[in-house]
Scaffold this active site. Structure first.
Site, PDB file in Angstrom:
ATOM      1  N   LYS A  59       0.845  -1.201   0.000  1.00 26.06           N
ATOM      2  CA  LYS A  59       0.000   0.000   0.000  1.00 26.06           C
ATOM      3  C   LYS A  59       0.877   1.245   0.000  1.00 26.06           C
ATOM      4  CE  LYS A  59      -0.338  -0.588   5.019  1.00 26.06           C
ATOM      5  NZ  LYS A  59      -1.150  -1.192   6.090  1.00 26.06           N
ATOM      6  N   ARG A  63     -10.202  -0.270  15.591  1.00 26.49           N
ATOM      7  CA  ARG A  63     -10.143   0.656  14.468  1.00 26.49           C
ATOM      8  C   ARG A  63     -11.124   0.189  13.397  1.00 26.49           C
ATOM      9  NH1 ARG A  63      -4.454   1.128  11.329  1.00 26.49           N
ATOM     10  NH2 ARG A  63      -5.073  -1.003  10.825  1.00 26.49           N
ATOM     11  N   TYR A  75      17.102  29.090   9.735  1.00 29.93           N
ATOM     12  CA  TYR A  75      15.901  29.849  10.095  1.00 29.93           C
ATOM     13  C   TYR A  75      15.712  29.922  11.612  1.00 29.93           C
ATOM     14  CZ  TYR A  75      14.169  29.937   5.283  1.00 29.93           C
ATOM     15  OH  TYR A  75      14.011  30.166   3.953  1.00 29.93           O
ATOM     16  N   MET A 128      13.234  24.153   3.073  1.00 29.45           N
ATOM     17  CA  MET A 128      12.521  23.433   2.022  1.00 29.45           C
ATOM     18  C   MET A 128      13.491  22.674   1.104  1.00 29.45           C
ATOM     19  SD  MET A 128       9.900  24.903  -0.831  1.00 29.45           S
ATOM     20  CE  MET A 128       8.850  25.738   0.328  1.00 29.45           C
TER      21      MET A 128
END
Ligand SMILES: *Cc1c(COP(=O)(O)O)cnc(C)c1O
Length: 375
Positions: A54, A150, A271, A319
């Site tokens: 998957k 679930r 940053y 990024m």
């Protein structure tokens, strides 16, 4: 780039540089994938292997992985119809199981058309089957909720569900459940689930399936008909009772140092100035970032593999770039290879430093870095 620049480029050697991609890339080692199936098979006894592919084979590339695996496994598990149809369209003929079963009437038609096996976890799905034009001839898998809470029918409903399906003409029913805490074989949750599973054994079924990777590694089930390994095939399972090196990582995420600078003691990097140099430091910049799938949550100290050693990531992940403290490696250069995770650096180790798990890092690669397959 404006068109003028392109024209200048096209006529100069210098410009070839524009055709060379940045060095950040993902390589998928299909031999390791096959090796990991063999490790799984060695623990499987007579059970069949339904390889979980998957989410694009856990981010490793659905079609190439399934092509490499198809001679070595007995079927594939995917989450839902769209994933299965991709496989059928590429000519994969092995049994395919939809782990979440049909979502609607159209899914029921697709299941018949493509000869898929479905999981049934609730009565509303059996309603869909009742309303469908045709019952699939493939085995039906009945999901029982033994404690994960679930999906699935309660153990007490198993007999009634079986009867309902037999009335619809189903003759092959496989009983399945899923562990919530397979990494912890002796936890009370695992024990309760095993007990609930044992109480189901009298339900007459054509087959059984219980174990994911953690349960296989911890030998939680040896007598079911189907195993459902996922993460261990990609070499990223926690080791548990396995020899730590017996599984081989399939994905290697690599780049190269693109810049080096000296940062004086007391200056910050990146940053927000999260990291402050405790001494005069040598900082390597590597062209990979969260835009590629490297986790932005990676903390200072997250290991990065350079020249056969771990070096600490320092400063926030951007990024497109990360920064690494290579002060103790003064001979590195622009172009020195870097492994973000792979054969040398387990993805789970990086994940731990980013408050997540290897599964998440592998499945959320963004598709920006090119992926190649070997051999
Ligand atoms: C994803 C999944 C698996 C495979 O789990 P791994 O932990 O990757 O081995 C097995 N069974 C079910 C129901 C799943 O959803």
């Amino acid at each position: 780039m404006d068109s003028g620049t392109i024209a200048v480029c096209a006529s100069s050697l210098q410009c070839l540089k524009y055709n060379v991609p940045r060095p950040t890339a993902i390589s998928i080692d299909l031999d390791s994938l096959v090796h990991n199936v063999a490790v799984t098979r060695s623990r499987a006894g007579n059970s069949k292997i339904l390889a979980s592919v998957k989410a694009n084979a856990y981010g490793h590339g659905l079609i190439p992985c399934c092509r490499a695996l198809q001679q070595h496994v007995d079927g594939f598990a995917v989450a839902f119809c769209e994933e299965a149809v991709l496989l059928r369209q590429e000519g994969i003929t092995l049994p395919l199981l939809l782990l979440e079963g049909p979502f609607d009437r159209a899914d029921c038609d697709t299941i018949v058309e493509h000869n898929l096996m479905m999981t049934l976890h609730s009565h509303h799905q059996i309603d869909l089957l009742e309303a469908a034009d045709q019952m699939p001839s493939t085995p039906l898998w009945i999901k029982i909720d033994t404690g994960m809470h679930r999906l699935g029918f309660s153990p007490a409903e198993a007999v009634q569900v079986t009867e309902r399906l037999r009335k619809l003409g189903a003759d092959s029913l496989t009983l399945m459940s899923h562990f919530a805490d397979g990494e912890n074989p002796s936890s009370s949750l695992t024990r309760e689930q095993q007990q609930a599973w044992r109480s189901l054994e009298s339900t007459a079924m054509s087959g059984t399936s219980l174990a994911n990777s953690a349960a296989i590694i911890n030998n939680l089930t040896s007598t079911t008909d189907w195993l459902r390994p996922g993460i261990m095939l990609y070499g990223a399972a926690y080791a548990g009772s396995l020899e730590p090196t017996s599984l081989s990582p399939v994905m290697s995420f690599k780049s190269e140092i693109m810049a080096l600078r000296k940062v004086p003691r007391g200056q910050t990097v990146g940053y927000g100035g999260r990291w402050t140099a405790p001494q005069d430091s040598l900082i390597a910049t590597v062209p990979v970032g969260y835009g590629d799938g490297y986790p932005r949550g990676a903390e200072d100290g997250t290991p990065v593999w350079i020249h056969g050693q771990r070096f600490p990531l320092v400063g926030r992940v951007s990024m497109d770039m990360i920064t690494v403290d290579v002060t103790t490696l003064p001979d590195c250069q622009i172009g020195t290879p870097v492994e973000l995770w792979g054969k040398n650096l387990p993805v789970n180790e990086v994940a731990q430093h980013a408050s997540t798990i290897g599964y998440e890092l592998l499945t959320r690669m963004t598709g920006r870095a090119p992926m190649s397959f070997e051999p």
